[in-house]
Write an enzyme that holds these catalytic residues in place. Structure first.
Site, PDB file in Angstrom:
ATOM      1  N   GLU A 131      -5.701  42.448 104.747  1.00  0.00           N
ATOM      2  CA  GLU A 131      -4.540  42.668 105.617  1.00  0.00           C
ATOM      3  C   GLU A 131      -3.259  42.167 104.944  1.00  0.00           C
ATOM      4  O   GLU A 131      -3.212  41.027 104.449  1.00  0.00           O
ATOM      5  CB  GLU A 131      -4.780  41.928 106.952  1.00  0.00           C
ATOM      6  CG  GLU A 131      -3.637  42.101 107.945  1.00  0.00           C
ATOM      7  CD  GLU A 131      -4.020  41.743 109.373  1.00  0.00           C
ATOM      8  OE1 GLU A 131      -5.214  41.512 109.661  1.00  0.00           O
ATOM      9  OE2 GLU A 131      -3.106  41.692 110.213  1.00  0.00           O
ATOM     10  N   ASP A 155     -10.273  40.727 117.651  1.00  0.00           N
ATOM     11  CA  ASP A 155      -9.787  39.623 118.491  1.00  0.00           C
ATOM     12  C   ASP A 155      -8.309  39.843 118.818  1.00  0.00           C
ATOM     13  O   ASP A 155      -7.723  39.109 119.612  1.00  0.00           O
ATOM     14  CB  ASP A 155     -10.039  38.250 117.846  1.00  0.00           C
ATOM     15  CG  ASP A 155      -9.339  38.081 116.511  1.00  0.00           C
ATOM     16  OD1 ASP A 155      -8.779  39.067 115.988  1.00  0.00           O
ATOM     17  OD2 ASP A 155      -9.345  36.947 115.981  1.00  0.00           O
ATOM     18  N   SER A 156      -7.729  40.907 118.254  1.00  0.00           N
ATOM     19  CA  SER A 156      -6.380  41.334 118.649  1.00  0.00           C
ATOM     20  C   SER A 156      -6.357  41.726 120.133  1.00  0.00           C
ATOM     21  O   SER A 156      -5.289  41.937 120.687  1.00  0.00           O
ATOM     22  CB  SER A 156      -5.905  42.504 117.781  1.00  0.00           C
ATOM     23  OG  SER A 156      -6.863  43.545 117.780  1.00  0.00           O
ATOM     24  N   ASP A 193     -15.443  41.358 116.301  1.00  0.00           N
ATOM     25  CA  ASP A 193     -14.815  40.213 115.635  1.00  0.00           C
ATOM     26  C   ASP A 193     -15.429  38.878 116.043  1.00  0.00           C
ATOM     27  O   ASP A 193     -15.650  38.628 117.222  1.00  0.00           O
ATOM     28  CB  ASP A 193     -13.326  40.166 116.021  1.00  0.00           C
ATOM     29  CG  ASP A 193     -12.412  40.383 114.836  1.00  0.00           C
ATOM     30  OD1 ASP A 193     -12.876  40.247 113.685  1.00  0.00           O
ATOM     31  OD2 ASP A 193     -11.232  40.702 115.057  1.00  0.00           O
TER      32      ASP A 193
HETATM   33  O1  KIV Z   1      -8.325  41.983 115.375  1.00  0.00           O
HETATM   34  C1  KIV Z   1      -7.989  43.015 114.790  1.00  0.00           C
HETATM   35  O2  KIV Z   1      -7.515  43.981 115.399  1.00  0.00           O
HETATM   36  C2  KIV Z   1      -8.151  43.065 113.342  1.00  0.00           C
HETATM   37  C3  KIV Z   1      -7.648  44.274 112.634  1.00  0.00           C
HETATM   38  C4  KIV Z   1      -6.177  44.352 112.696  1.00  0.00           C
HETATM   39  C5  KIV Z   1      -8.154  44.360 111.255  1.00  0.00           C
HETATM   40  O3  KIV Z   1      -8.675  42.165 112.773  1.00  0.00           O
END
Ligand code: KIV
Length: 262
Positions: free
Chosen positions: A180, A42-43, A82
């Site tokens: 994390e 979700d990044s 995600d």
């Molecule tokens: O959303 C994301 O990119 C993440 C990673 C940083 C683990 O959850």
């Protein structure tokens, strides 16, 4: 590594590398690389769309990016998608709807932040044949409750609570855990306590694997630095120089050449 079974089988048998991907072109690079597995994080909201938090990602947005990445990977890698903001907190039916979108888009597993209060959702998805990877520590969807993007598990009590939550993810049926931004020694203890792979980001060297955001890993995120990121390529320099060269060649009339023209 093509499935959750390959992923689980790697526990204690060689470190696992994981990269995020959001786009088809990134996935094509990853498909041809030795990186083990891929996460549509979700990044995407922060890295791709320039949002300040990940809250803007929705199941539909993650599903769209998952489909693009799945087409690029073409079955070569284990693909995780995600669960976006609060998608695991609206009850089992809503979680099943989100998982349906992500799995139909081509994910082989879903990743869900936190565990307390939605153990039943994780258990139900797992029992429904949807592999779940949990995510603890600095969980960006809880940034407001955590008081910012800060290292978690720093006190003895906080570390013990993280270990309790980690055990709860495994008990609920999770196939893996992402941790994390926590101290290395806490990550070491969690990794040793679980029989599922534990993947770290900002969690030191003692986990079963490491995940980084694609753009951070390749130095493609101008202005972004974090202690735990190592840029393994100078993407910013390459892109900046390529853009300058293009503009210069257009300005001075050397592009296109005769060979590049019909
Ligand atoms: O959303 C994301 O990119 C993440 C990673 C940083 C683990 O959850």
């Amino acid at each position: 590594m093509k499935s959750v079974l390959d992923f689980k089988a790697r526990k204690g048998k060689g470190r696992i590398s994981m990269s995020t991907a959001y786009a088809h072109w990134e996935a094509r690079f990853l498909a041809a690389s030795p990186v083990d597995c891929v996460l549509v994080g979700d990044s995407v909201a922060t890295v791709v769309d320039g949002e300040a938090t990940t809250f803007a990602a929705t199941p539909e947005i993650i599903a769209r990016h998952t489909a693009a990445v799945a087409r690029g990977l073409a079955g070569t890698k284990f693909l995780i998608a995600d669960f976006p903001y609060l998608a695991a907190r609206k009850g089992t039916t809503s979680a099943v709807e989100c998982a349906t979108l992500l799995m139909r888009a081509g994910a082989h597993a879903v990743k869900i932040e936190g565990i307390d209060g939605h153990e039943d959702v994780v258990r139900h998805l797992v029992q429904s044949g949807v592999p779940v990877i949990s995510h603890l520590g600095l969980t960006p969807q809880s940034v407001n409750a955590l008081g910012g993007y800060k290292v978690q598990g720093k006190t003895e009590t906080a570390a013990a609570d993280l270990l309790r939550q980690a055990r709860a993810t495994e008990a609920a049926g999770a196939s893996g855990l992402v941790i994390e931004c926590i101290p290395s020694e806490v990550a070491r203890e969690i990794t040793g306590a679980l029989s599922i792979p534990v993947i770290g980001i900002g969690a030191g060297p003692h986990t079963d694997g490491q995940v980084l955001v694609f753009h951070d890993m390749l130095g493609l995120n101008p202005g972004f630095t974090a202690k735990f990121v190592r840029p393994f390529a100078d993407g910013n320099k390459t892109v900046t120089s390529g853009l300058s060269s293009f503009a210069e060649a257009v300005a001075n009339g050397t592009f296109p050449s005769k060979k590049e023209s019909y």
